[in-house]
Every structure is written in C-alpha cells, then in structure tokens.
Design a protein around this motif. Structure first.
Motif, mmCIF file in Angstrom:
data_model
loop_
_atom_site.group_PDB
_atom_site.id
_atom_site.type_symbol
_atom_site.label_atom_id
_atom_site.label_comp_id
_atom_site.label_asym_id
_atom_site.label_seq_id
_atom_site.Cartn_x
_atom_site.Cartn_y
_atom_site.Cartn_z
ATOM 1 N N ILE A 1 35.337 37.031 39.835
ATOM 2 C CA ILE A 1 34.997 36.422 40.942
ATOM 3 C C ILE A 1 35.351 37.347 42.008
ATOM 4 C CG2 ILE A 1 35.156 34.176 42.453
ATOM 5 C CD1 ILE A 1 35.989 33.897 38.884
ATOM 6 N N ALA A 2 34.659 37.749 42.768
ATOM 7 C CA ALA A 2 35.273 38.612 44.347
ATOM 8 C C ALA A 2 34.701 37.735 45.557
ATOM 9 C CB ALA A 2 34.558 39.983 44.267
ATOM 10 N N ILE A 3 35.934 37.705 46.259
ATOM 11 C CA ILE A 3 35.687 36.861 47.435
ATOM 12 C C ILE A 3 36.068 37.905 48.694
ATOM 13 C CG2 ILE A 3 36.541 34.868 48.992
ATOM 14 C CD1 ILE A 3 35.028 33.950 46.268
ATOM 15 N N ASN A 4 35.297 37.735 49.755
ATOM 16 C CA ASN A 4 35.785 38.336 51.068
ATOM 17 C C ASN A 4 36.226 37.286 52.075
ATOM 18 O OD1 ASN A 4 35.280 40.925 50.156
ATOM 19 N ND2 ASN A 4 33.773 41.301 51.839
ATOM 20 N N LYS B 1 41.023 30.242 50.586
ATOM 21 C CA LYS B 1 41.552 31.010 49.774
ATOM 22 C C LYS B 1 42.426 30.233 48.464
ATOM 23 C CE LYS B 1 41.701 35.667 51.778
ATOM 24 N NZ LYS B 1 42.435 36.563 52.649
ATOM 25 N N ARG B 2 43.116 29.460 48.968
ATOM 26 C CA ARG B 2 43.957 28.985 48.265
ATOM 27 C C ARG B 2 43.041 27.857 47.029
ATOM 28 N NH1 ARG B 2 47.090 25.608 51.338
ATOM 29 N NH2 ARG B 2 47.116 27.034 52.972
ATOM 30 N N GLN B 3 42.108 26.985 47.888
ATOM 31 C CA GLN B 3 41.508 26.126 47.210
ATOM 32 C C GLN B 3 40.458 27.066 45.879
ATOM 33 O OE1 GLN B 3 39.688 23.227 46.974
ATOM 34 N NE2 GLN B 3 41.500 22.267 48.151
ATOM 35 N N LEU C 1 40.015 37.159 39.589
ATOM 36 C CA LEU C 1 39.663 36.751 40.987
ATOM 37 C C LEU C 1 40.343 37.771 41.605
ATOM 38 C CD1 LEU C 1 38.723 34.575 43.320
ATOM 39 C CD2 LEU C 1 41.119 33.840 42.664
ATOM 40 N N GLU C 2 39.305 38.214 42.582
ATOM 41 C CA GLU C 2 39.684 39.359 43.585
ATOM 42 C C GLU C 2 39.562 38.806 44.967
ATOM 43 O OE1 GLU C 2 38.295 43.231 41.117
ATOM 44 O OE2 GLU C 2 37.162 42.623 42.911
ATOM 45 N N GLN C 3 40.307 38.809 45.822
ATOM 46 C CA GLN C 3 40.280 38.411 47.194
ATOM 47 C C GLN C 3 40.530 39.837 48.247
ATOM 48 O OE1 GLN C 3 42.822 34.758 47.523
ATOM 49 N NE2 GLN C 3 41.241 33.874 46.961
ATOM 50 N N ASP C 4 39.548 39.686 48.980
ATOM 51 C CA ASP C 4 39.446 41.212 49.987
ATOM 52 C C ASP C 4 39.924 42.390 48.965
ATOM 53 O OD1 ASP C 4 38.616 39.745 52.033
ATOM 54 O OD2 ASP C 4 40.856 38.953 52.227
ATOM 55 N N GLY C 5 38.970 42.594 47.622
ATOM 56 C CA GLY C 5 39.527 43.792 46.973
ATOM 57 C C GLY C 5 40.840 43.859 46.127
#
Ligand code: ADP
Ligand code: MG
Length: 298
Positions: free
Chosen positions: A44-47, A167-169, A188-192
């Motif tokens: 899962i990748a999120i920006n 982000k926490r959710q 899980l990746e957040q902002d890379g």
C-alpha cells in the motif's frame, strides 16, 4: 420541485458517500479486495493523507480481461450469487459496491492480469466514466491507483481530517489486516517511506511486535481456547494475546477483536475481556488485547 428520478451519476455519488467516507475507507476496501483475491503480498502506498494518491498492489488471482469493466459496475461481485449464499460468506467483500463507489469520486487506474491469462488489462476511469481500456503486459495480480479522491465532491473534500489523522487511520487499518492475515506480507509506504511491514510469517506474534512494539508485546501472554465442543454444539474458537495486569490503559481502544478475520468493535465482547481480569485490573483500567474469534459463518 416536482418529484423526479435522480440521474445515474448523482445516484452513484450519493451511494459512494456511504461506502467511501475518507481515504482510509479506500484503503480498507482495496486491501479487502486483495485479500479476497488470495494475495500473499499486499503493498500500500499513500501520498499525503491519501487524498492525492492511494495505490494498492497485490499478487492475487487478478481480473480477467472480460470482467475488468464489470468490476466497476454497482452491485457487481464475484463473491455472492443468491441470498442463500449470505450466511456462508467467507470473503471480506460481497456487496459489489466498493470499486463503483471509489471510481465515482476519484480518478482510478487499474492494471490487472488474471493468473490464467497471458495478457493483462489496464483501465482508466474518472468520476465513474471509463476513459480508456487496453491490453498490456503485466504480472499476475492487480494494481489499483486512486488519485484525487473527492475531486468532484467538494463538500467531502472540505471536511477531510488533518493529514496526520488520516495517516494514522490508514496505518491502523493496515496493521489490523496484517494481524488477521498473519500469513500475508504487508508493506505500507507513506510519502515514499516504509512505515509498516509484516513479513507474512503466519505468526500473530510477529505482527504484534511490528504493530504494537516489542515493549508492549513483551507484557502480553498467548491465550487459546481449548476445543470442548461436542457433536451438535456450535464450535467457537478463540486465540490471541492479552496483556498482563501490569499493563493498564485508561480506555478500551487497545482491545482489538476479529470475528472470522473481520475486525469488529463490540461492547459485549470487550466487556467480557475486561471482566475476565476480575480484580486484577483497577476500575476504569483496560488491557491491551488482540483476539481472534472463529465460529461457523451462519
Ligand atoms: P466486492 O468485493 O464486494 O465483490 P468490489 O466492488 O470491491 O466488490 O469488487 C468487485 C469485484 O471486482 C470483486 O467481486 C472481484 O471479483 C473483483 N476485484 C476487485 N478487486 C480485485 C483484486 N484486487 N483482485 C482480483 N479481483 C478483484
Ligand atoms: Mg470489495
């Protein structure tokens, strides 16, 4: 105003609002689809908050070229055929609403290849309309990217929570699925940046160390129900970890419960857990617990 039947696009947007409230709801639905497809690896990748980009990649069975368009239709599902199937549902999804709802309020790119087919398919939708679909080479599995969530529903956009809250959710959703599916690898990746990883060892303990931290986990003990059911009785099995009385939380938010791999919040079950400590916990103090309950689907 006279009574009129709403246009399909309006119906879709209203319906989407019930399924997709926030970026975390998109993550939940896409992860569930990956798990239902039998994925062993889910990334899962999120920006940012996820509003700009959420991408979920899996190595599950994929979608056949014939069915890719249908997957985005409302009430289109491969998991349920008749009402008789309802008591036997073993998948996380069954309503056939998630992809249609997500597509109605975002820009979606899906690339998939069914494990029995040689060619993959890529499809692009915006606000629920298909812009483009063609054959591509792709590994078996599915990559679904959701961009610009709520771009066409300004009210939703305006009421999104702060980036850190989202982000926490999202992180807590991913870690919960990792607990319930301990044999699946999650990243899980957040902002890379990688913020969570579960290696899919099949050991709940490994996921709990990753999700709760070693300090908390060291103060937990494993519990497992004995199998006592006899013929004709409902077979209910409970296993998981719960904290020693030395761990005392001021609220019950660290009690995490799953029924047949599905995360639930249930006051009755939480109460039962707290009662099991009897006088070992002070009044108004709660344990950290992660419990898996399994029982027949009906
Ligand atoms: P539901 O999960 O309730 O069936 P969705 O709208 O989430 O409804 O998905 C519609 C259908 O698209 C699913 O029933 C499944 O057949 C297919 N699908 C969705 N995501 C995936 C995926 N990651 N891998 C394989 N098939 C998928
Ligand atoms: Mg689904």
């Amino acid at each position: 105003m006279p009574i009129q039947i709403l246009q399909d696009e309006v119906i879709a947007q209203i319906a989407a609002g019930e399924v997709i409230e926030r970026p975390a709801s998109v993550v939940k639905e896409l992860v569930e689809n990956a798990l239902d497809a039998g994925a062993q690896h889910v990334r899962i990748a999120i920006n940012g908050s996820g509003q700009r980009l959420i991408r979920v990649s899996d190595d599950g069975m994929g979608i056949t070229a014939d069915e890719v368009g249908l997957a985005f239709a409302r009430h289109a599902t491969s998991k349920l055929l008749t009402a008789d199937d309802l008591p036997r549902i073993e998948t996380l999804g069954f309503r056939g609403e998630a992809l249609a709802s997500i597509a109605a309020v975002s820009r979606v790119n899906l690339t998939t290849r069914h494990h029995n087919e040689a060619k993959g398919t890529t499809i692009r939708l915006e606000g629920g309309r298909v812009l483009d679909q063609r054959a591509v080479g792709a590994p078996a599995g599915t990559v679904l990217a959701v961009e610009n969530l709520f771009f066409n529903t300004p009210a939703r956009l305006k009421f999104l929570k702060a980036e850190n809250t989202e982000k926490r959710q999202i992180a807590s959703i991913v870690s919960r699925y990792a607990m319930a599916y301990s044999h699946v690898r999650f990243i899980l990746e957040q902002d890379g940046r990688e913020v969570f990883r579960a290696n899919g060892t099949g050991q709940l303990a490994d996921v709990l160390v990753a999700a709760l931290g070693l300090d908390t986990f060291k103060n937990m003990i494993e519990i497992a129900s004995e199998s006592t059911s006899q013929a004709g009785e409902t077979h209910i099995h409970v296993h998981g970890y719960t904290s020693l009385p030395s761990v005392q939380r001021t609220d019950r938010s660290r009690i995490t419960l799953f029924i047949n791999g599905r995360w639930v919040q249930d006051a009755g079950l939480s109460y039962a857990i707290v009662q099991a400590y009897h006088t070992f916990l002070m009044k108004g103090r709660y344990p950290v617990a992660v419990l898996m309950v399994s029982l027949p689907t009906d």
